[in-house]
Design a protein around this motif. Structure first.
Motif, PDB file in Angstrom:
ATOM      1  N   ALA A  20      -4.860   4.699   8.886  1.00  0.00           N
ATOM      2  CA  ALA A  20      -4.634   3.537   7.651  1.00  0.00           C
ATOM      3  C   ALA A  20      -3.065   3.791   7.699  1.00  0.00           C
ATOM      4  N   LYS A  21      -2.963   2.140   7.136  1.00  0.00           N
ATOM      5  CA  LYS A  21      -1.308   2.004   6.967  1.00  0.00           C
ATOM      6  C   LYS A  21      -1.081   1.825   5.424  1.00  0.00           C
ATOM      7  N   ILE A  22      -0.382   2.781   5.028  1.00  0.00           N
ATOM      8  CA  ILE A  22      -0.321   2.820   3.544  1.00  0.00           C
ATOM      9  C   ILE A  22       1.089   2.760   3.069  1.00  0.00           C
ATOM     10  N   VAL A  23       1.003   1.576   2.039  1.00  0.00           N
ATOM     11  CA  VAL A  23       2.384   1.509   1.253  1.00  0.00           C
ATOM     12  C   VAL A  23       2.271   2.647  -0.057  1.00  0.00           C
ATOM     13  N   LEU A  48      -1.662   8.561   9.825  1.00  0.00           N
ATOM     14  CA  LEU A  48      -1.269   7.639   8.807  1.00  0.00           C
ATOM     15  C   LEU A  48       0.246   7.051   9.215  1.00  0.00           C
ATOM     16  N   THR A  49       0.058   5.780   8.933  1.00  0.00           N
ATOM     17  CA  THR A  49       1.542   5.139   8.896  1.00  0.00           C
ATOM     18  C   THR A  49       1.881   4.885   7.660  1.00  0.00           C
ATOM     19  N   LEU A  50       2.983   5.494   7.194  1.00  0.00           N
ATOM     20  CA  LEU A  50       3.252   5.450   5.601  1.00  0.00           C
ATOM     21  C   LEU A  50       4.586   4.644   5.476  1.00  0.00           C
ATOM     22  N   PHE A 112       3.573  -5.248  -4.905  1.00  0.00           N
ATOM     23  CA  PHE A 112       2.953  -4.374  -3.889  1.00  0.00           C
ATOM     24  C   PHE A 112       1.784  -5.233  -3.309  1.00  0.00           C
ATOM     25  N   ARG A 113       1.111  -6.066  -3.787  1.00  0.00           N
ATOM     26  CA  ARG A 113       0.230  -6.866  -3.156  1.00  0.00           C
ATOM     27  C   ARG A 113       0.907  -7.626  -2.113  1.00  0.00           C
ATOM     28  N   HIS A 114       1.964  -8.142  -2.388  1.00  0.00           N
ATOM     29  CA  HIS A 114       2.576  -9.104  -1.204  1.00  0.00           C
ATOM     30  C   HIS A 114       3.205  -8.031  -0.205  1.00  0.00           C
ATOM     31  N   LEU A 115       3.629  -7.088  -0.613  1.00  0.00           N
ATOM     32  CA  LEU A 115       4.284  -6.192   0.531  1.00  0.00           C
ATOM     33  C   LEU A 115       2.992  -5.530   1.454  1.00  0.00           C
ATOM     34  N   CYS A 116       2.122  -5.305   0.886  1.00  0.00           N
ATOM     35  CA  CYS A 116       0.697  -5.110   1.575  1.00  0.00           C
ATOM     36  C   CYS A 116       0.392  -6.028   2.524  1.00  0.00           C
ATOM     37  N   LEU A 117       0.331  -7.079   2.154  1.00  0.00           N
ATOM     38  CA  LEU A 117      -0.011  -8.316   2.989  1.00  0.00           C
ATOM     39  C   LEU A 117       1.125  -8.542   4.390  1.00  0.00           C
ATOM     40  N   SER A 118       2.303  -8.681   3.739  1.00  0.00           N
ATOM     41  CA  SER A 118       3.455  -8.849   4.620  1.00  0.00           C
ATOM     42  C   SER A 118       3.653  -7.689   5.850  1.00  0.00           C
ATOM     43  N   THR A 119       3.242  -6.649   5.615  1.00  0.00           N
ATOM     44  CA  THR A 119       3.378  -5.423   6.361  1.00  0.00           C
ATOM     45  C   THR A 119       1.920  -5.041   7.066  1.00  0.00           C
ATOM     46  N   ALA A 120       0.910  -5.867   6.729  1.00  0.00           N
ATOM     47  CA  ALA A 120      -0.145  -5.683   7.246  1.00  0.00           C
ATOM     48  C   ALA A 120      -0.835  -4.062   6.863  1.00  0.00           C
ATOM     49  N   ALA A 121      -0.438  -3.569   5.870  1.00  0.00           N
ATOM     50  CA  ALA A 121      -0.946  -2.324   5.417  1.00  0.00           C
ATOM     51  C   ALA A 121      -2.128  -2.456   4.843  1.00  0.00           C
ATOM     52  N   THR A 122      -3.095  -1.420   4.820  1.00  0.00           N
ATOM     53  CA  THR A 122      -4.453  -1.499   4.505  1.00  0.00           C
ATOM     54  C   THR A 122      -4.617  -1.103   2.987  1.00  0.00           C
ATOM     55  N   HIS A 123      -3.432  -0.212   2.423  1.00  0.00           N
ATOM     56  CA  HIS A 123      -3.829   0.302   0.983  1.00  0.00           C
ATOM     57  C   HIS A 123      -2.399   0.408   0.655  1.00  0.00           C
ATOM     58  N   VAL A 124      -2.309   0.381  -1.016  1.00  0.00           N
ATOM     59  CA  VAL A 124      -1.248   0.836  -1.758  1.00  0.00           C
ATOM     60  C   VAL A 124      -1.613   2.023  -2.504  1.00  0.00           C
ATOM     61  N   ALA A 125      -0.940   3.277  -2.192  1.00  0.00           N
ATOM     62  CA  ALA A 125      -1.106   4.423  -2.874  1.00  0.00           C
ATOM     63  C   ALA A 125      -0.198   4.497  -4.152  1.00  0.00           C
ATOM     64  N   GLY A 152     -11.730   4.115 -17.778  1.00  0.00           N
ATOM     65  CA  GLY A 152     -10.331   4.702 -17.529  1.00  0.00           C
ATOM     66  C   GLY A 152      -9.808   4.058 -16.122  1.00  0.00           C
ATOM     67  N   ILE A 153      -8.929   4.431 -15.610  1.00  0.00           N
ATOM     68  CA  ILE A 153      -8.463   4.256 -14.355  1.00  0.00           C
ATOM     69  C   ILE A 153      -9.244   4.302 -13.177  1.00  0.00           C
ATOM     70  N   PRO A 154      -9.434   3.657 -12.454  1.00  0.00           N
ATOM     71  CA  PRO A 154     -10.345   3.645 -11.310  1.00  0.00           C
ATOM     72  C   PRO A 154      -9.626   4.303  -9.938  1.00  0.00           C
ATOM     73  N   PRO A 155     -10.271   5.181  -9.408  1.00  0.00           N
ATOM     74  CA  PRO A 155      -9.762   5.710  -8.270  1.00  0.00           C
ATOM     75  C   PRO A 155      -9.265   4.838  -7.112  1.00  0.00           C
ATOM     76  N   VAL A 156     -10.072   3.931  -7.010  1.00  0.00           N
ATOM     77  CA  VAL A 156     -10.105   2.813  -5.958  1.00  0.00           C
ATOM     78  C   VAL A 156     -10.389   1.455  -6.588  1.00  0.00           C
ATOM     79  N   ARG A 157      -9.178   0.477  -6.434  1.00  0.00           N
ATOM     80  CA  ARG A 157      -9.488  -0.625  -6.551  1.00  0.00           C
ATOM     81  C   ARG A 157      -8.533  -1.708  -5.421  1.00  0.00           C
ATOM     82  N   GLN A 158      -9.150  -1.670  -4.304  1.00  0.00           N
ATOM     83  CA  GLN A 158      -8.619  -2.416  -3.396  1.00  0.00           C
ATOM     84  C   GLN A 158      -7.678  -3.504  -3.652  1.00  0.00           C
TER      85      GLN A 158
END
Length: 237
Positions: A20-23, A48-50, A112-125, A152-158
């Motif tokens: 996974a590639k994670i921001v 991981l790629t961080l 964060f969404r823009h950065l995820c797309l521009s870097t081809a990251a799979t997730h934002v932590a 509450g806050i979901p652990p995952v919401r892609q």
């Protein structure tokens, strides 16, 4: 060990797999600094790629500049790619009915969404903790939310994942002391003009007098409501 606890949560919610590639969103505070440190420890196991991302909200002058520099130096120390941006929260407030915190969150997540797309990251932590979960539940309860809100806050919401959602802030502070990792304090976290801060510093300490484990109990409640909602949705389908 805390890293094992976080890994268990990652596996339980299938947050990411190998390669996974994670921001990693890092403000420089204790929560996000601990998040980055833990993911670095897990990096070999998952290959991981961080990437480190920081948002300057331009609301606290020199203090915000020092935080940005701290996060940049932290990323450089671990030889991780560093990205940062400045957002104009007050401009969004002038053109919307959003509060300061709502406007900050909206612009931050958009970046964060823009950065995820521009870097081809799979997730934002994100570094939300069990304390954040408890505070959110109380805020929504006071607002009169129904079952969906009380989940509450979901652990995952892609693409967003929250690996620390089962960990208390106190546990993270102990962890940071053990690994000797410094962090910076955001002075606005102490301002009582924000409702969340009043819940954190005034309401929860009162509730802890009745139940010292109130944060854990509230996070358990959020998990139970989430499970109930999921079951009901499956039955309706």
């Amino acid at each position: 060990m805390l890293v094992t606890q976080v890994r268990t949560s990652i596996e339980a919610h299938s947050m990411f797999g190998c390669g996974a590639k994670i921001v990693v969103a890092v403000s420089g505070g204790a929560d996000s600094t601990a998040l980055l440190s833990i993911l670095i420890q897990l990096q070999p196991a998952y290959n991981l790629t961080l990437l480190v991302a920081h948002v300057n909200h331009q609301l606290r002058g020199e203090e915000a500049e020092r935080e940005a520099l701290f996060v940049e130096q932290l990323a450089r120390r671990f030889e991780l790619a560093f990205y940062q941006t400045r957002i104009d929260v007050k401009a969004l407030q002038r053109t919307s009915r959003l509060s300061m915190q709502q406007a900050s969150r909206s612009l931050r997540y958009r970046y964060f969404r823009h950065l995820c797309l521009s870097t081809a990251a799979t997730h934002v932590a994100l570094g939300h903790t069990a304390d954040d979960q408890a505070e959110t539940l109380l805020l929504r309860l006071l607002r009169g939310s129904g079952p969906a809100g009380l989940a509450g806050i979901p652990p995952v919401r892609q693409p967003f994942i929250r690996p620390l959602l089962t960990v208390s802030r106190r546990e993270l502070l102990v962890y940071l002391q053990i690994v000797r990792r410094a962090w910076v304090e955001d002075s606005s976290n102490a301002h009582h003009r924000y409702r969340r801060n009043r819940v954190r510093h005034q309401l929860i300490p009162v509730l802890q007098q009745y139940n010292p484990q109130i944060v854990r109990r509230l996070t358990d409640l959020a998990n139970m409501i989430t499970a109930d909602n999921r079951f009901l949705e499956q039955q309706v389908s």
